[in-house]
Design an enzyme around this catalytic site. Structure first.
Site, short mmCIF file in Angstrom:
data_model
loop_
_atom_site.label_atom_id
_atom_site.label_comp_id
_atom_site.label_asym_id
_atom_site.label_seq_id
_atom_site.Cartn_x
_atom_site.Cartn_y
_atom_site.Cartn_z
N GLY A 11 43.97 11.76 34.48
CA GLY A 11 44.64 11.10 33.37
C GLY A 11 45.55 12.05 32.63
N VAL A 23 53.09 28.07 31.83
CA VAL A 23 52.81 28.61 33.16
C VAL A 23 54.10 29.08 33.81
CG1 VAL A 23 52.13 27.97 35.51
CG2 VAL A 23 50.71 27.27 33.57
N ARG A 72 45.58 10.15 41.07
CA ARG A 72 44.23 10.38 41.57
C ARG A 72 44.25 10.20 43.09
NH1 ARG A 72 43.23 8.22 36.41
NH2 ARG A 72 41.74 9.47 35.21
N ASP A 103 37.46 17.30 34.46
CA ASP A 103 36.39 17.80 35.33
C ASP A 103 36.59 17.42 36.79
OD1 ASP A 103 35.91 15.15 34.86
OD2 ASP A 103 33.79 15.36 34.38
N THR A 125 42.61 16.97 28.89
CA THR A 125 42.08 15.61 28.82
C THR A 125 41.86 15.24 27.37
OG1 THR A 125 40.14 14.21 29.26
CG2 THR A 125 39.78 16.58 29.27
N ASP A 127 39.61 13.39 26.27
CA ASP A 127 38.20 13.10 26.02
C ASP A 127 37.44 14.28 25.40
OD1 ASP A 127 38.71 10.66 27.22
OD2 ASP A 127 38.01 11.31 29.19
N ASP A 129 35.72 16.50 26.85
CA ASP A 129 34.38 16.49 27.46
C ASP A 129 34.17 17.58 28.50
OD1 ASP A 129 36.11 15.46 29.36
OD2 ASP A 129 34.85 13.75 29.90
N ARG A 171 35.66 7.97 27.52
CA ARG A 171 34.78 7.87 28.69
C ARG A 171 33.32 7.95 28.24
NH1 ARG A 171 35.80 11.65 33.94
NH2 ARG A 171 35.01 13.17 32.45
N GLU A 187 32.69 2.78 8.34
CA GLU A 187 31.34 2.46 7.87
C GLU A 187 30.28 2.78 8.91
OE1 GLU A 187 33.80 1.16 4.89
OE2 GLU A 187 34.03 0.70 7.02
N LYS A 213 32.39 -4.45 -1.70
CA LYS A 213 33.32 -4.06 -0.63
C LYS A 213 33.69 -5.28 0.20
CE LYS A 213 33.76 -0.42 2.89
NZ LYS A 213 34.85 0.27 2.21
N HIS A 215 36.03 -5.23 2.95
CA HIS A 215 36.46 -4.97 4.32
C HIS A 215 35.71 -3.75 4.85
CE1 HIS A 215 38.96 -2.02 2.19
NE2 HIS A 215 38.96 -1.34 3.32
N ARG A 243 37.25 -8.86 13.51
CA ARG A 243 38.32 -8.75 14.49
C ARG A 243 38.15 -7.48 15.31
NH1 ARG A 243 38.73 -13.24 13.24
NH2 ARG A 243 40.56 -14.40 12.50
#
Length: 319
Positions: A11, A23, A72, A103, A125, A127, A129, A171, A187, A213, A215, A243
């Site tokens: 991705g 680089v 990929r 990874d 990435t 993520d 991760d 992910r 919240e 409150k 919303h 929503r």
């Protein structure tokens, strides 16, 4: 070492272009010939090499995505595909390869190293991760994109007195959800690293309603469940009009933040230096503000851990 190549895989993430730029320019500065590989490992197997000079990476530091494109490849997962890629690298007389990705991309790079070809990884990435680094290229920009979107959604939530569930990417990691949720004052934040407790979510909504409150914002990571499942449960339990907004691939685009440009530039230059110093089979990382490197195998053994103190902080501030 005279010739090196760089590719982006998996991705896309904001900051990949600044990393490519670093680089190429660091490599040229060190007297190397630098080549780009178009379309990731798929392009590597086809020998899609293009010569990169200073001008080829000019005016890209601010651009999202990747000028080398990404893809990929199922075939590269096979022994035959990896041997085919090695043949193309040898035919082009490439001496080292730098892989920018997550990874899955690193697993591919590790396979080439196991077959004797020097590879270095740069974590790219949204993520966040990847073990072996505090931050991956693209994470900061993605969080800022989510925060900006939720800030706008909150205006509508307030105007119509509604509850909004925002589904974000990540992910199996909750970093984007946690950081953005804390920064917008959500919240509730629902992440894979913590059991989803609908009773607690409902109780927090009802507590907010009692103090006037009108919303609420709930952020859910895609690795837990779909946002519409949470929204349906809230409406059935509380009767509150709810929503759902799924931010989706919006989070992967856009101009990289200053932070992502900075770490991409540092990591890209470091990857070249590591190759020239004889390293292979390692990834560049940022730990405690310092550039480090660690073996692909070592990084794969350790599971990415979220800073849960941020989760508890968010809960204490959103009462």
């Amino acid at each position: 070492m005279k010739k090196v190549a760089v590719l982006t895989s998996g991705g896309d993430a904001p900051g990949m272009n600044p990393a490519i730029r670093a680089v190429v320019r660091r490599g040229i500065f060190q007297g190397l010939d630098v080549f780009g590989v178009q379309h990731g490992f798929e392009g590597l197997m086809k020998g899609n090499f293009i010569s990169m000079d200073l001008g080829s990476v000019g005016d890209i530091i601010h651009r999202g995505g990747t000028i080398l494109r990404s893809a990929r490849s199922e075939r590269f997962r096979t022994e035959e595909g990896q041997i085919e890629a090695l043949q193309k690298l040898n035919e082009a007389e490439i001496d080292g390869l730098i892989v920018i990705g997550g990874d899955g991309s690193f697993r591919g790079a590790e396979k080439l190293t196991e077959k004797g070809f020097p590879t270095i990884g740069i974590p790219g990435t949204i993520d966040n991760d990847i073990c072996g680094t505090d931050y991956t290229i693209g994470f900061d920009t993605a969080v800022n994109t989510v925060v900006e979107a939720i800030d706008k959604i909150r205006d509508t939530a307030s105007s119509h007195e509604r509850t909004y569930v925002i589904e974000v990417m990540g992910r199996d990691a909750g970093d984007i959800a946690l950081w953005s949720g804390l920064c917008v004052g959500a919240e509730s934040i629902i992440i894979p690293e913590e059991v989803c407790d609908m009773d607690d979510i409902v109780a927090r909504l009802e507590q907010g309603n009692k103090r006037g409150k009108k919303h609420s914002i709930i952020v859910v990571a895609e690795g837990v469940c779909r946002g519409d499942e949470i929204a349906k449960a809230i409406e059935q339990t509380t009767g509150l009009e709810t929503r759902v907004t799924v931010l989706g691939h919006l989070q992967r685009g856009g101009s990289p933040s200053a932070f992502d440009r900075m770490i991409a530039s540092q990591m890209g230059a470091k990857a070249i230096d590591l190759l020239l110093d004889g390293h292979k089979g390692v990834m560049v990382g940022l730990k405690g503000g310092n550039l480090i490197h660690s073996p692909f195998a070592e990084a794969a053994k350790v599971q990415h851990k979220l800073d849960m103190s941020l989760y508890h902080l968010a809960r204490s501030l959103s009462i």
